[in-house]
Design an enzyme around this catalytic site. Structure first.
Site, mmCIF file in Angstrom:
data_model
loop_
_atom_site.group_PDB
_atom_site.id
_atom_site.type_symbol
_atom_site.label_atom_id
_atom_site.label_comp_id
_atom_site.label_asym_id
_atom_site.label_seq_id
_atom_site.Cartn_x
_atom_site.Cartn_y
_atom_site.Cartn_z
ATOM 1 N N LYS A 168 0.778 -1.501 0.246
ATOM 2 C CA LYS A 168 0.200 0.038 0.283
ATOM 3 C C LYS A 168 0.804 1.069 -0.351
ATOM 4 O O LYS A 168 2.169 0.911 -0.198
ATOM 5 C CB LYS A 168 -0.646 0.279 1.347
ATOM 6 C CG LYS A 168 -0.147 -0.181 3.040
ATOM 7 C CD LYS A 168 -0.979 -0.095 3.464
ATOM 8 C CE LYS A 168 0.058 -0.482 4.671
ATOM 9 N NZ LYS A 168 -0.860 -1.048 5.870
ATOM 10 N N ARG A 215 -11.013 -0.889 14.441
ATOM 11 C CA ARG A 215 -10.612 -0.029 13.568
ATOM 12 C C ARG A 215 -10.831 -0.183 12.284
ATOM 13 O O ARG A 215 -12.293 -0.256 11.989
ATOM 14 C CB ARG A 215 -9.299 0.238 13.465
ATOM 15 C CG ARG A 215 -8.618 0.951 12.408
ATOM 16 C CD ARG A 215 -6.742 0.709 12.177
ATOM 17 N NE ARG A 215 -6.927 0.001 11.750
ATOM 18 C CZ ARG A 215 -5.864 -0.879 11.186
ATOM 19 N NH1 ARG A 215 -4.548 0.940 11.489
ATOM 20 N NH2 ARG A 215 -4.871 -0.743 9.835
ATOM 21 N N TYR A 228 14.423 30.667 7.930
ATOM 22 C CA TYR A 228 12.811 31.183 8.330
ATOM 23 C C TYR A 228 13.211 31.571 9.225
ATOM 24 O O TYR A 228 12.979 30.753 10.594
ATOM 25 C CB TYR A 228 11.765 30.413 7.629
ATOM 26 C CG TYR A 228 11.204 30.778 6.072
ATOM 27 C CD1 TYR A 228 10.714 32.338 5.709
ATOM 28 C CD2 TYR A 228 11.620 29.175 5.419
ATOM 29 C CE1 TYR A 228 10.436 31.750 4.514
ATOM 30 C CE2 TYR A 228 10.974 29.535 3.780
ATOM 31 C CZ TYR A 228 10.794 30.924 4.227
ATOM 32 O OH TYR A 228 9.836 30.952 2.012
ATOM 33 N N MET A 237 10.133 24.213 2.389
ATOM 34 C CA MET A 237 9.784 23.786 1.360
ATOM 35 C C MET A 237 10.282 23.001 0.858
ATOM 36 O O MET A 237 10.637 21.535 0.487
ATOM 37 C CB MET A 237 8.445 24.239 1.183
ATOM 38 C CG MET A 237 7.838 22.907 -0.268
ATOM 39 S SD MET A 237 6.412 24.189 -0.999
ATOM 40 C CE MET A 237 5.232 25.019 -0.059
HETATM 41 C C1 LIG Z 1 0.053 -2.042 6.550
HETATM 42 C C2 LIG Z 1 -0.891 -3.078 7.035
HETATM 43 C C3 LIG Z 1 0.385 -4.525 6.983
HETATM 44 C C4 LIG Z 1 1.409 -4.260 7.101
HETATM 45 O O1 LIG Z 1 2.247 -3.893 8.537
HETATM 46 P P1 LIG Z 1 3.715 -3.734 8.871
HETATM 47 O O2 LIG Z 1 3.729 -3.297 9.639
HETATM 48 O O3 LIG Z 1 4.032 -2.276 7.850
HETATM 49 O O4 LIG Z 1 4.358 -4.722 8.147
HETATM 50 C C5 LIG Z 1 -0.227 -5.657 7.513
HETATM 51 N N1 LIG Z 1 -1.712 -5.762 7.351
HETATM 52 C C6 LIG Z 1 -2.902 -5.177 7.797
HETATM 53 C C7 LIG Z 1 -3.917 -5.136 7.387
HETATM 54 C C8 LIG Z 1 -2.300 -3.102 7.449
HETATM 55 O O5 LIG Z 1 -2.888 -2.571 7.489
#
Ligand SMILES: *Cc1c(COP(=O)(O)O)cnc(C)c1O
Length: 381
Positions: free
Chosen positions: A45, A143, A264, A317
């Site tokens: 992701k 969650r 800045y 930036m």
């Molecule tokens: C992001 C995520 C992972 C991977 O987690 P890491 O700590 O980066 O290995 C695995 N399972 C779910 C559901 C996630 O959201």
């Protein structure tokens, strides 16, 4: 220095991310070998944690990685294009009306509440095909995931459950980075109890940290993310190989006098005659603004051929300023490259300085740098 791959930097480029796909592959093998009884899926992701989705998928496919988890549907489409035969799961949400898009691209939703399950089951029923999906169970994160009450409802709703193919039962650890945290065992027990309600189905529980927690956390499929990209997934542990380096070119050199200020807010006062190097790299490139310095507060450091150059003043930036007074003139020159992430500073080092986690540093690295993909294993650049 400059590091070998920088010879491939465009003359117009001011900052470079060097991404070692050979190291990514080595990390994948290491994580797979840590859980030999399980399939190791890759979590890619957020643009593969910032390193590039397509490049990561192609590299991991060479190691025979067959299953990928992404956050969003558009990320899944990128994976599908790069790996036509892979199994791809979307972690973060399934809405009614999106069934056809998932089915057409052969992408599997992770169903995380009863409403999502009902929507997917209805779509599959209408289509007359029991398409695969994962079911996420709530074991402590609050969650995403079906709480026990919804799981019981689902298990008794045979028609819904039979309308699609539950291909994976999964849950996610809240405190895997702390091996001693009692939450880990509590979540594991909750997962096992809930899993037992369902007909037999492959299970997935461990993220990177969970892989290090031992066999009882591995189940059938592990979900490796941060550790794959060289991050420290478990507190106090030495991470696997770093895969990202960040270098920026010195754009200008200034001579400042004691009593003058830099940047800045005039927040940093020079205490001696100072040679200042300005680099074209800033918070818009993911160099978090809190890594700047001011009177009484130090910030990040760059390195030129192993010589440390502390930041002066705020991170802007697009620019940062470093103190190169103590660095040989031949190295601290306009056009030379400065290491910001690399041999001297890991993603996690930078995160500690910034008061955040390596995940945020890695995923913040912008898209403005030139990306140079190398494979240190095979020598390909
Ligand atoms: C992001 C995520 C992972 C991977 O987690 P890491 O700590 O980066 O290995 C695995 N399972 C779910 C559901 C996630 O959201």
């Amino acid at each position: 220095m400059p590091a070998a791959p920088l010879k491939n930097a465009d003359p117009t480029t001011t900052s470079v991310l060097t991404i070692d796909l050979g190291a990514l592959r080595a990390n994948y093998r290491a994580l797979r070998d840590l859980a030999p009884g399980a399939e190791c899926a890759a979590v890619i992701k957020a643009y593969a944690y910032g390193i590039g989705t397509e490049q990561a998928v192609r590299a991991l496919s060479k190691e025979d990685c067959k299953t990928y988890f992404v956050a969003t549907f558009s990320e899944a489409q990128t994976v599908r294009n790069a790996a036509p035969d892979a199994t791809v799961y979307v972690l973060d949400g399934f809405f009614s009306g999106s069934g056809p898009a998932f089915a057409e691209a052969r992408i599997r939703p992770v169903l995380s509440c009863i409403a999502e399950v009902i929507d997917w089951a209805a779509y599959c029923k209408g289509k007359g095909e029991p398409l695969p999906a994962a079911i996420q169970l709530e074991t402590g994160m609050n969650r995403l995931g079906l709480p026990i009450s919804e799981a019981v409802t689902l298990v008794n709703a045979t028609e819904t459950l039979n309308a699609f193919t539950p291909a994976l039962l999964m849950s996610h650890l809240a405190c895997g980075d702390e091996p001693e945290n009692s939450m880990n065992k509590a979540q594991l027990k909750a997962f096992e109890d809930m899993r037992a309600l369902f007909p037999p189905c492959p299970a997935s529980f461990a993220n990177s940290a969970g892989i290090f927690l031992g066999e009882s956390y591995h189940f059938d499929v592990t979900r490796a993310g941060f550790a794959l990209y060289g991050g420290r997934a478990v507190n106090d542990q030495t991470p696997l190989a770093q895969i990202v380096q960040c270098h920026a070119r010195i754009t200008q050199i200034h001579e400042g006098q004691a009593g003058e200020t830099v940047g800045y807010g005039a927040a940093h006062t020079l205490t001696r005659p100072t040679k200042i190097a300005t680099l074209s790299l800033g918070y818009a490139d993911g160099i978090l603004r809190c890594l700047g310095a001011s009177d009484g507060k130090s910030g990040l450091s760059g390195y030129i051929d192993g010589h440390r150059a502390p930041v002066l003043g705020r991170v802007s930036m697009d620019l940062i300023t470093l103190d190169v007074t103590d660095i040989p003139d031949a190295l601290a020159e306009r056009g030379n490259w400065v290491e910001i992430l690399g041999d001297h500073t890991s993603v996690d080092d930078l995160a500690i300085q910034a008061g955040t986690i390596g995940y945020e540093v890695l995923t913040s690295l912008g898209h403005r740098a030139q990306r140079i993909y190398i494979d240190a294993e095979t020598g390909a650049a």
